[in-house]
Scaffold this motif. Structure first.
Motif, PDB file in Angstrom:
ATOM      1  N   VAL A   1       0.852  -1.195   0.000  1.00 39.66           N
ATOM      2  CA  VAL A   1       0.000   0.000   0.000  1.00 39.66           C
ATOM      3  C   VAL A   1       0.886   1.243   0.000  1.00 39.66           C
ATOM      4  CG1 VAL A   1      -1.677   1.325   1.341  1.00 39.66           C
ATOM      5  CG2 VAL A   1      -1.978  -1.142   1.056  1.00 39.66           C
ATOM      6  N   LEU A   2       1.923   1.235   0.824  1.00 41.26           N
ATOM      7  CA  LEU A   2       2.835   2.372   0.868  1.00 41.26           C
ATOM      8  C   LEU A   2       3.551   2.554  -0.468  1.00 41.26           C
ATOM      9  CD1 LEU A   2       4.345   1.817   4.425  1.00 41.26           C
ATOM     10  CD2 LEU A   2       2.429   3.309   3.748  1.00 41.26           C
ATOM     11  N   GLU A   3       3.931   1.454  -1.106  1.00 38.73           N
ATOM     12  CA  GLU A   3       4.565   1.534  -2.422  1.00 38.73           C
ATOM     13  C   GLU A   3       3.615   2.127  -3.456  1.00 38.73           C
ATOM     14  OE1 GLU A   3       5.840  -2.478  -3.257  1.00 38.73           O
ATOM     15  OE2 GLU A   3       7.221  -2.478  -1.548  1.00 38.73           O
ATOM     16  N   THR A   4       2.351   1.759  -3.389  1.00 42.05           N
ATOM     17  CA  THR A   4       1.365   2.293  -4.331  1.00 42.05           C
ATOM     18  C   THR A   4       1.163   3.786  -4.107  1.00 42.05           C
ATOM     19  OG1 THR A   4       0.265   0.164  -4.527  1.00 42.05           O
ATOM     20  CG2 THR A   4      -1.030   2.104  -5.132  1.00 42.05           C
ATOM     21  N   ILE A   5       1.098   4.194  -2.853  1.00 45.15           N
ATOM     22  CA  ILE A   5       0.970   5.626  -2.551  1.00 45.15           C
ATOM     23  C   ILE A   5       2.119   6.393  -3.191  1.00 45.15           C
ATOM     24  CG2 ILE A   5       1.132   7.327  -0.680  1.00 45.15           C
ATOM     25  CD1 ILE A   5      -0.453   5.273   1.064  1.00 45.15           C
ATOM     26  N   THR A   6       3.320   5.891  -3.018  1.00 42.57           N
ATOM     27  CA  THR A   6       4.499   6.553  -3.601  1.00 42.57           C
ATOM     28  C   THR A   6       4.451   6.523  -5.126  1.00 42.57           C
ATOM     29  OG1 THR A   6       5.815   6.014  -1.661  1.00 42.57           O
ATOM     30  CG2 THR A   6       7.020   6.545  -3.673  1.00 42.57           C
ATOM     31  N   ALA A   7       4.099   5.373  -5.698  1.00 43.36           N
ATOM     32  CA  ALA A   7       4.041   5.245  -7.157  1.00 43.36           C
ATOM     33  C   ALA A   7       2.997   6.181  -7.766  1.00 43.36           C
ATOM     34  CB  ALA A   7       3.748   3.800  -7.547  1.00 43.36           C
ATOM     35  N   CYS A   8       1.993   6.534  -6.988  1.00 41.81           N
ATOM     36  CA  CYS A   8       0.932   7.433  -7.465  1.00 41.81           C
ATOM     37  C   CYS A   8       1.235   8.893  -7.130  1.00 41.81           C
ATOM     38  CB  CYS A   8      -0.411   6.993  -6.895  1.00 41.81           C
ATOM     39  SG  CYS A   8      -0.969   5.418  -7.601  1.00 41.81           S
ATOM     40  N   ASN A   9       2.508   9.170  -6.866  1.00 35.25           N
ATOM     41  CA  ASN A   9       3.000  10.543  -6.714  1.00 35.25           C
ATOM     42  C   ASN A   9       2.511  11.274  -5.473  1.00 35.25           C
ATOM     43  OD1 ASN A   9       4.669  10.709  -9.141  1.00 35.25           O
ATOM     44  ND2 ASN A   9       2.720  10.411 -10.199  1.00 35.25           N
ATOM     45  N   ILE A  10       2.246  10.526  -4.401  1.00 28.55           N
ATOM     46  CA  ILE A  10       1.880  11.119  -3.115  1.00 28.55           C
ATOM     47  C   ILE A  10       3.125  11.159  -2.247  1.00 28.55           C
ATOM     48  CG2 ILE A  10       0.492  10.822  -1.019  1.00 28.55           C
ATOM     49  CD1 ILE A  10      -1.188  11.515  -3.488  1.00 28.55           C
TER      50      ILE A  10
ATOM     51  N   ARG B   1      -5.518   4.997 -10.578  1.00 30.13           N
ATOM     52  CA  ARG B   1      -4.560   3.891 -10.540  1.00 30.13           C
ATOM     53  C   ARG B   1      -4.453   3.329  -9.128  1.00 30.13           C
ATOM     54  NH1 ARG B   1       1.717   4.286 -11.265  1.00 30.13           N
ATOM     55  NH2 ARG B   1       1.209   6.474 -10.972  1.00 30.13           N
ATOM     56  N   MET B   2      -4.442   4.210  -8.140  1.00 26.27           N
ATOM     57  CA  MET B   2      -4.394   3.751  -6.755  1.00 26.27           C
ATOM     58  C   MET B   2      -5.658   2.968  -6.416  1.00 26.27           C
ATOM     59  SD  MET B   2      -3.995   5.902  -3.190  1.00 26.27           S
ATOM     60  CE  MET B   2      -2.532   6.729  -3.774  1.00 26.27           C
ATOM     61  N   ALA B   3      -6.806   3.488  -6.807  1.00 28.78           N
ATOM     62  CA  ALA B   3      -8.086   2.828  -6.501  1.00 28.78           C
ATOM     63  C   ALA B   3      -8.211   1.479  -7.194  1.00 28.78           C
ATOM     64  CB  ALA B   3      -9.241   3.740  -6.904  1.00 28.78           C
ATOM     65  N   ALA B   4      -7.516   1.280  -8.288  1.00 27.88           N
ATOM     66  CA  ALA B   4      -7.588   0.018  -9.023  1.00 27.88           C
ATOM     67  C   ALA B   4      -6.656  -1.055  -8.463  1.00 27.88           C
ATOM     68  CB  ALA B   4      -7.261   0.258 -10.498  1.00 27.88           C
ATOM     69  N   ASP B   5      -5.741  -0.664  -7.584  1.00 29.40           N
ATOM     70  CA  ASP B   5      -4.777  -1.619  -7.034  1.00 29.40           C
ATOM     71  C   ASP B   5      -5.486  -2.580  -6.069  1.00 29.40           C
ATOM     72  OD1 ASP B   5      -2.047  -2.591  -6.336  1.00 29.40           O
ATOM     73  OD2 ASP B   5      -2.624  -1.777  -4.379  1.00 29.40           O
TER      74      ASP B   5
ATOM     75  N   GLN C   1      -7.236  -1.823  -2.403  1.00 25.50           N
ATOM     76  CA  GLN C   1      -8.662  -2.081  -2.181  1.00 25.50           C
ATOM     77  C   GLN C   1      -8.874  -2.915  -0.920  1.00 25.50           C
ATOM     78  OE1 GLN C   1     -10.260  -3.839  -5.741  1.00 25.50           O
ATOM     79  NE2 GLN C   1      -9.759  -2.057  -6.988  1.00 25.50           N
ATOM     80  N   GLN C   2      -8.037  -3.918  -0.680  1.00 28.39           N
ATOM     81  CA  GLN C   2      -8.137  -4.714   0.544  1.00 28.39           C
ATOM     82  C   GLN C   2      -7.868  -3.860   1.779  1.00 28.39           C
ATOM     83  OE1 GLN C   2      -5.398  -7.962   0.040  1.00 28.39           O
ATOM     84  NE2 GLN C   2      -6.559  -8.870  -1.638  1.00 28.39           N
ATOM     85  N   TRP C   3      -6.877  -2.984   1.695  1.00 27.39           N
ATOM     86  CA  TRP C   3      -6.558  -2.074   2.800  1.00 27.39           C
ATOM     87  C   TRP C   3      -7.759  -1.172   3.102  1.00 27.39           C
ATOM     88  CZ3 TRP C   3      -3.111  -1.323   6.545  1.00 27.39           C
ATOM     89  CH2 TRP C   3      -3.008  -0.058   7.130  1.00 27.39           C
ATOM     90  N   TRP C   4      -8.336  -0.603   2.061  1.00 29.99           N
ATOM     91  CA  TRP C   4      -9.507   0.256   2.249  1.00 29.99           C
ATOM     92  C   TRP C   4     -10.670  -0.535   2.850  1.00 29.99           C
ATOM     93  CZ3 TRP C   4      -9.379   3.104  -3.117  1.00 29.99           C
ATOM     94  CH2 TRP C   4      -8.332   4.035  -3.116  1.00 29.99           C
TER      95      TRP C   4
END
Length: 109
Positions: free
Chosen positions: A29-38, A69-73, A77-80
């Motif tokens: 989840v943290l990697e996705t946040i970073t990959a999505c420019n947050i 892109r984040m919402a599609a991961d 989605q499991q984290w949310w």
């Protein structure tokens, strides 16, 4: 860079679980946040009102695409799915919002 502030409620009974989840946030989840420019992402808790305030900086060029892109991961989605039952969205949030977006009225570097 865009600064974002968001607000949501949390149930009193959910605070300990929410803190525990975020103390051991899932690496993907943290990697996705970073990959999505947050960047510079923080969540603060205000008690006894039980409000969560999130702040982050967006450094990308297409916010809507990165958020989609984040919402599609699947892992995000499991984290949310774990976090959403603990949260209490504000009645005054805009249509389509879960966390209510805040408007910046002042900033100083």
């Amino acid at each position: 860079m865009q600064r974002h502030g968001q607000l949501i409620g949390i149930g009193t009974e959910a605070i300990a679980e929410y803190k525990a989840l975020h103390a051991a946030a899932w690496p993907q989840v943290l990697e996705t946040i970073t990959a999505c420019n947050i960047r510079n992402y923080s969540i603060f808790l205000k008690e006894p009102e039980n409000l969560l305030f999130a702040y982050f900086e967006y450094v990308g060029e297409d916010f809507d695409t990165d958020m989609a892109r984040m919402a599609a991961d699947p892992v995000t989605q499991q984290w949310w799915d774990r976090c959403k039952p603990l949260q209490r969205p504000l009645d005054t949030r805009a249509d389509g919002e879960w966390w209510a977006e805040l408007n910046e009225v002042f900033h100083h570097d």
